[in-house]
Write an enzyme that holds these catalytic residues in place. Structure first.
Site, PDB file in Angstrom:
ATOM      1  N   THR A  10      -7.895 -11.673  -4.091  1.00 30.58           N
ATOM      2  CA  THR A  10      -8.304 -12.525  -2.798  1.00 30.58           C
ATOM      3  C   THR A  10     -10.320 -11.556  -2.512  1.00 30.58           C
ATOM      4  O   THR A  10     -10.541 -11.845  -1.756  1.00 30.58           O
ATOM      5  CB  THR A  10      -7.595 -11.742  -1.376  1.00 30.58           C
ATOM      6  OG1 THR A  10      -5.808 -12.187  -2.812  1.00 30.58           O
ATOM      7  CG2 THR A  10      -7.994 -12.640  -0.136  1.00 30.58           C
ATOM      8  N   ARG A  42      -8.779  -9.363 -14.369  1.00 30.67           N
ATOM      9  CA  ARG A  42      -7.057  -9.473 -14.797  1.00 30.67           C
ATOM     10  C   ARG A  42      -6.731 -10.727 -15.614  1.00 30.67           C
ATOM     11  O   ARG A  42      -6.030 -10.838 -17.239  1.00 30.67           O
ATOM     12  CB  ARG A  42      -5.792  -8.644 -14.637  1.00 30.67           C
ATOM     13  CG  ARG A  42      -5.291  -7.457 -14.606  1.00 30.67           C
ATOM     14  CD  ARG A  42      -4.626  -7.019 -13.941  1.00 30.67           C
ATOM     15  NE  ARG A  42      -4.923  -7.200 -12.420  1.00 30.67           N
ATOM     16  CZ  ARG A  42      -3.882  -6.726 -11.199  1.00 30.67           C
ATOM     17  NH1 ARG A  42      -2.497  -6.576 -11.876  1.00 30.67           N
ATOM     18  NH2 ARG A  42      -4.107  -7.128 -10.129  1.00 30.67           N
ATOM     19  N   LYS A 100      -8.417   1.583   1.207  1.00 36.13           N
ATOM     20  CA  LYS A 100      -8.061   2.871   1.731  1.00 36.13           C
ATOM     21  C   LYS A 100      -7.176   3.704   1.685  1.00 36.13           C
ATOM     22  O   LYS A 100      -7.286   4.647   1.651  1.00 36.13           O
ATOM     23  CB  LYS A 100      -7.438   2.032   3.047  1.00 36.13           C
ATOM     24  CG  LYS A 100      -6.646   1.431   2.852  1.00 36.13           C
ATOM     25  CD  LYS A 100      -6.582  -0.522   3.058  1.00 36.13           C
ATOM     26  CE  LYS A 100      -5.975  -1.385   2.332  1.00 36.13           C
ATOM     27  NZ  LYS A 100      -5.773  -2.827   2.953  1.00 36.13           N
ATOM     28  N   GLY A 129     -10.873  -4.346   8.172  1.00 37.10           N
ATOM     29  CA  GLY A 129     -11.407  -5.004   7.292  1.00 37.10           C
ATOM     30  C   GLY A 129     -12.818  -5.792   7.907  1.00 37.10           C
ATOM     31  O   GLY A 129     -13.440  -4.597   7.333  1.00 37.10           O
ATOM     32  N   GLY A 182      -2.826 -13.997   1.648  1.00 39.07           N
ATOM     33  CA  GLY A 182      -3.925 -13.142   1.786  1.00 39.07           C
ATOM     34  C   GLY A 182      -3.740 -11.741   2.481  1.00 39.07           C
ATOM     35  O   GLY A 182      -4.410 -10.845   2.038  1.00 39.07           O
ATOM     36  N   GLU A 185      -0.412  -6.507   1.740  1.00 39.09           N
ATOM     37  CA  GLU A 185      -0.512  -5.601   0.656  1.00 39.09           C
ATOM     38  C   GLU A 185      -0.388  -6.472  -0.563  1.00 39.09           C
ATOM     39  O   GLU A 185       1.062  -7.149   0.094  1.00 39.09           O
ATOM     40  CB  GLU A 185      -0.520  -3.841   1.081  1.00 39.09           C
ATOM     41  CG  GLU A 185      -1.271  -3.327   2.166  1.00 39.09           C
ATOM     42  CD  GLU A 185      -2.732  -3.146   1.886  1.00 39.09           C
ATOM     43  OE1 GLU A 185      -2.888  -3.150   0.423  1.00 39.09           O
ATOM     44  OE2 GLU A 185      -3.650  -3.724   2.295  1.00 39.09           O
ATOM     45  N   LYS A 200      -5.588   4.070   6.939  1.00 42.16           N
ATOM     46  CA  LYS A 200      -6.852   4.014   7.042  1.00 42.16           C
ATOM     47  C   LYS A 200      -6.845   4.829   8.917  1.00 42.16           C
ATOM     48  O   LYS A 200      -8.207   4.696   8.930  1.00 42.16           O
ATOM     49  CB  LYS A 200      -6.974   2.010   8.750  1.00 42.16           C
ATOM     50  CG  LYS A 200      -6.674   1.123   6.795  1.00 42.16           C
ATOM     51  CD  LYS A 200      -5.954  -0.321   7.409  1.00 42.16           C
ATOM     52  CE  LYS A 200      -6.492  -1.261   6.645  1.00 42.16           C
ATOM     53  NZ  LYS A 200      -5.523  -2.228   7.399  1.00 42.16           N
ATOM     54  N   GLY A 297      -8.469 -10.285   5.360  1.00 44.71           N
ATOM     55  CA  GLY A 297      -8.160 -12.143   4.902  1.00 44.71           C
ATOM     56  C   GLY A 297      -9.250 -11.439   3.693  1.00 44.71           C
ATOM     57  O   GLY A 297     -10.632 -10.802   3.933  1.00 44.71           O
TER      58      GLY A 297
HETATM   59  N1  HSE Z   1      -2.527  -5.329   4.395  1.00 46.11           N
HETATM   60  C1  HSE Z   1      -4.028  -5.159   5.346  1.00 46.11           C
HETATM   61  C2  HSE Z   1      -3.673  -5.467   6.662  1.00 46.11           C
HETATM   62  C3  HSE Z   1      -4.615  -6.248   4.620  1.00 46.11           C
HETATM   63  O1  HSE Z   1      -2.611  -6.059   6.959  1.00 46.11           O
HETATM   64  O2  HSE Z   1      -4.197  -5.178   7.473  1.00 46.11           O
HETATM   65  C4  HSE Z   1      -6.385  -5.640   4.955  1.00 46.11           C
HETATM   66  O3  HSE Z   1      -7.013  -3.906   5.104  1.00 46.11           O
END
Ligand code: HSE
Length: 436
Positions: A10, A42, A100, A129, A182, A185, A200, A297
């Site tokens: 993504t 991959r 992170k 993000g 997307g 995690e 974070k 995203g």
């Molecule tokens: N899974 C994380 C979120 C992605 O939903 O914030 C961004 O770090």
């Protein structure tokens, strides 16, 4: 500047698209063109036009490629990513990562190695993000003594809580949608159990207070136990439930905590919905500042990754000692302030107690709290729903004044021991965030 990207999922895909689409603007900003010369993927069939790009399946081939100056690590996870990044650093390459988990857990080691080798490690995309929060704290607020930070820093969690409140949707169904979009995690328990937010927050606390990264000292509680009932009661009381990361400087040390939190509905961050993130920073000179934007995203995260790549292009020729320090403070000035244990934090509490529906029960509860100096600031006793009418048990919701977590633990234990109280008491912490 020649770049190698490891991982074309993504965020990798978004990074490739943004670098290609905005190539001209980017080179005008960076002072030179930025070219992706290798990618490690991959899957054998990436959905991009990779003509002219060396496509390999071995990520370490990118770390060892003598032609590459910057390795962009977008594979995620802890161990292989650590190995890859350390190897690329040993080969004298700059690093840009959105990982992170890697920075929160292995950052101290990675930054030490990067200093030894004189290379940069950019990690703007690791927190919130597309919001440039690392740059804002590390550079924009560098005149200030930062007092506290409170943030919605997991987009998936905020998306779930928003949908639960606005549309009374089911937790699992909303999570599945976040995965499709997307946001989530690879292992979505990282989102719903607070681990991603704790990664974070660990990073934010380090750059705010100049302390080493201490993920293992961060108190972490997720949103999986939040029920529709509590979302509705919070609303009736004039609050919203948000999953917050909070770090605060106190006389006893630094608080590091991630948990669901009731905040007044008129607070700006109570009105941050969906996948959006928001970070509120309170500092001595500027006061409170708020940073808002998409927290997950493909392209929002790519925006931060590409900004870091541009920073490398701009600063690669700067003397390493003159660059912005990785953790905002010069490494030999990092503080050894302790992290405060959770029992020593102080806040208000929302309690939902299932009690026997008979005279004198509320008096018993208020005397248990009163004996411990805990003030009841609000109370609602719900009508018994028709289906529960015969059970003789009703929910009572209490809002308390500020008290230490230690005293609240004692009070909850005493309440749960009362014969008039059934099962476990639901406890959600309450913060007013200075009502901003
Ligand atoms: N899974 C994380 C979120 C992605 O939903 O914030 C961004 O770090």
């Amino acid at each position: 500047m020649r770049v190698g990207i490891c991982g074309l999922g993504t965020v990798g895909g978004g990074t490739f698209d943004v670098l290609t689409r905005n190539a001209q603007e980017i080179s005008r900003r960076a002072g030179r063109s930025i070219e992706v010369t290798a990618v490690a993927v991959r899957s054998s069939k990436p959905q991009f036009d990779l003509s002219g790009v060396r496509v390999v399946s071995d990520i370490f081939a990118v770390a060892d490629d003598p032609d590459i100056e910057v390795v962009v690590e977008l594979i995620g996870g802890y161990d292989t990513a650590r190995e890859l990044v350390l190897r690329a650093i040993d080969n004298g390459k700059h690093i840009v990562t959105a990982n992170k988990a890697l920075i929160a857990v292995h950052g101290n080691e990675i930054f030490t190695r990067a200093r030894e080798k004189g290379v940069m490690v950019g990690f703007e995309a690791a927190v919130a993000g597309g919001i440039p929060i690392i740059k804002a704290i590390r550079e924009g607020l560098s005149a200030n003594r930062i007092e506290w930070i409170a943030g919605i820093i997991n987009g998936t969690g905020n998306f779930i809580l928003s949908e639960m409140r606005e549309k009374q949707r089911d937790f699992q169904e909303v999570l599945a949608e976040a995965q499709e979009l997307g946001y989530a995690e690879a292992d979505p328990t990282f989102d719903v159990e607070g681990i991603d937010a704790a990664h974070k927050l660990t990073i934010l606390a380090s750059i705010a207070f100049g302390i080493p990264l201490q993920f293992d000292r961060t108190y972490t509680e997720g949103i999986s136990a939040i029920s529709q009932l509590d979302v509705q009661y919070a609303e009736e009381l004039g609050y919203r439930i948000k999953h917050l990361g909070i770090t605060r400087r106190t006389d006893k040390g630094i608080q590091l905590r991630v948990h669901p939190t009731l905040i007044p509905e008129h607070c700006l961050i109570a009105n941050v919905h969906g996948v959006m993130n928001a970070v509120l920073v309170h500092s001595d000179a500027v006061g409170s500042t708020l940073y808002y934007g998409p927290g997950a995203g493909a392209e929002p995260t790519a925006s931060a990754v590409v900004a870091d790549i541009i920073d490398v292009a701009r600063n690669a020729t700067v003397e390493p000692e003159r660059r912005v320090p990785h953790l905002a403070f010069h490494p030999n000035t990092l503080s050894d302030a302790p992290v405060v244990g959770m029992e020593d934090i102080t806040c208000g509490y929302y309690l939902r107690v299932q009690v026997e529906d008979r005279t004198g029960v509320l008096a018993r509860i208020s005397s248990v709290l009163g004996e411990r100096g805990i003030n009841i600031e609000g109370i609602i006793q719900k009508d018994v729903a028709a289906s529960d009418a015969d059970s003789g048990w009703v929910p009572v919701v209490l809002m308390t004044g500020e008290v230490t977590e230690r005293d609240m633990n004692g009070a909850i234990q005493a309440l749960e021991a009362l014969p008039e109280v059934a099962g476990q008491i639901v406890r959600i912490r309450v913060e007013t965030l200075d009502a901003i």
